[in-house]
Design an enzyme around this catalytic site. Sequence first.
Site, PDB file in Angstrom:
ATOM      1  N   TYR A 143       0.850  -1.191   0.000  1.00 29.80           N
ATOM      2  CA  TYR A 143       0.000   0.000   0.000  1.00 29.80           C
ATOM      3  C   TYR A 143       0.880   1.233   0.000  1.00 29.80           C
ATOM      4  CZ  TYR A 143      -3.537   3.438   1.192  1.00 29.80           C
ATOM      5  OH  TYR A 143      -4.363   4.532   1.176  1.00 29.80           O
ATOM      6  N   ASP A 235       9.239   2.414   0.771  1.00 23.93           N
ATOM      7  CA  ASP A 235       8.134   3.131   1.404  1.00 23.93           C
ATOM      8  C   ASP A 235       8.175   2.814   2.894  1.00 23.93           C
ATOM      9  OD1 ASP A 235       5.767   4.070   2.450  1.00 23.93           O
ATOM     10  OD2 ASP A 235       4.515   3.358   0.798  1.00 23.93           O
ATOM     11  N   LYS A 264       3.647   9.390   9.125  1.00 24.37           N
ATOM     12  CA  LYS A 264       3.303   8.943  10.469  1.00 24.37           C
ATOM     13  C   LYS A 264       4.253   9.487  11.535  1.00 24.37           C
ATOM     14  CE  LYS A 264       0.933   4.858   8.631  1.00 24.37           C
ATOM     15  NZ  LYS A 264      -0.464   5.272   8.795  1.00 24.37           N
TER      16      LYS A 264
END
Length: 425
Positions: A143, A235, A264
């Site tokens: 993702y 990522d 995050k």
Amino acid sequence: MNDDHSRELYDRALSVLPGGVNSAVRAAIEPYPFFVRKGDGGHIIDADGNRYVDWVMGLGPLLLGHDLPESVRAGIQQKASEGPMYGAPAEVEVDLAEFVVRHVPSVEKIRFVNSGTEATTSAVRLARGYTGRNKIVVMQGGYHGAQESTLVEGDHENPKPSSAGIPSSFAEHTLPVPFNDEDAVREVFEEHGDDIAAVLTEPILGNHGIVHPEDGYHEFLREITDDHGALLIFDEVITGFRVGGLGCAQSEFGITPDLTTFGKIVGGGFPVGAIGGRAEIVEQFAPSGPVFQAGTFSGHPVTMAAGLETLQFAAENDVYDHVNELGDRLRSGLEDVVADQAPSYTVAGTDSMFKVIFTREGTGVPANAADVKNAETDRWRRIFWGQMRDRDVFLSQNQFECQFVSYAHTDEDVEATLEAYKEAL
């Protein structure tokens, strides 16, 4: 358990928000999600006053938990009191950039943006601009945010958009392969090597139940991208500053990607994203290069302060020792529970990430996203999640999202959670 207020709030939300939520995963729980009133250390309290041990931690950003240490809170509040934002550079964004460059092996320069999605979108554009090529290799089930280039399903021979609203022409430039499948990667490079700009992968798949790379897989990706003049993009929106401590997952695996995306934790719980990597590549971003990237809120001073204060606190205290030790205890305890009550299930994770995957008998440890997709996903969402909620434990809303330990969690939280797993399984 009373949830009257949450039900009323969801009824109101359905009238003004699509699906009653602002992010699809939040509506995964049926018939409706509970609404959170506040956080408290390693816990949350919902709109009806119910209190839960929180292992979701905002889906990863809250390394320190809901109650920030006083020094971290003071730094954020001071920056907020000086004005929300300026539309001009501020010293704190340089401070945070210097911190990241100092600690993450692959990062020589960095550009801050506003979300993980924006970071990966910009990284893909940068890779294409730098190499002059079009195609991106991605891992099935990986993702990389809500962007057109990676919302793609199928395989490299028949890629197609995984969402309505994306032209099929976008998918034509995306080559999905199974995670841990070296042969599939070789095949796409044999067919498209001259037009592959980058391989984009999470070091550990974090949105499909936590899937670890097999020995040598990342080394293979590093070698094959070098051989073909393509970039390797990690990522680390999920793993960044969580797996491998301040050096991120790439330091734990001993791999140096060309580009890394962050989100995050690097924003300390505020909206953030970043793209870092080799200076000669990152400098292709405008204004120093021809790849356009800009944003009104990029480098937002309050977010930069939150990220810097969080990472400095982690560097100066026992944050990683604490969260990783609790993570080890959780996984060890869960392995005992699973061995006794559900031996086909798999306990996955590392450092402060953990998950029990409801793998079926005979399937073994998942090697890719398809293995997790074939697990008992409905049982997780429709039965198990509610059983854990009834025992005052908040887990991620589906089988695929991972769970996180924070600095605010305690031994007592771990013990209570293990008891809840014993009863719920």
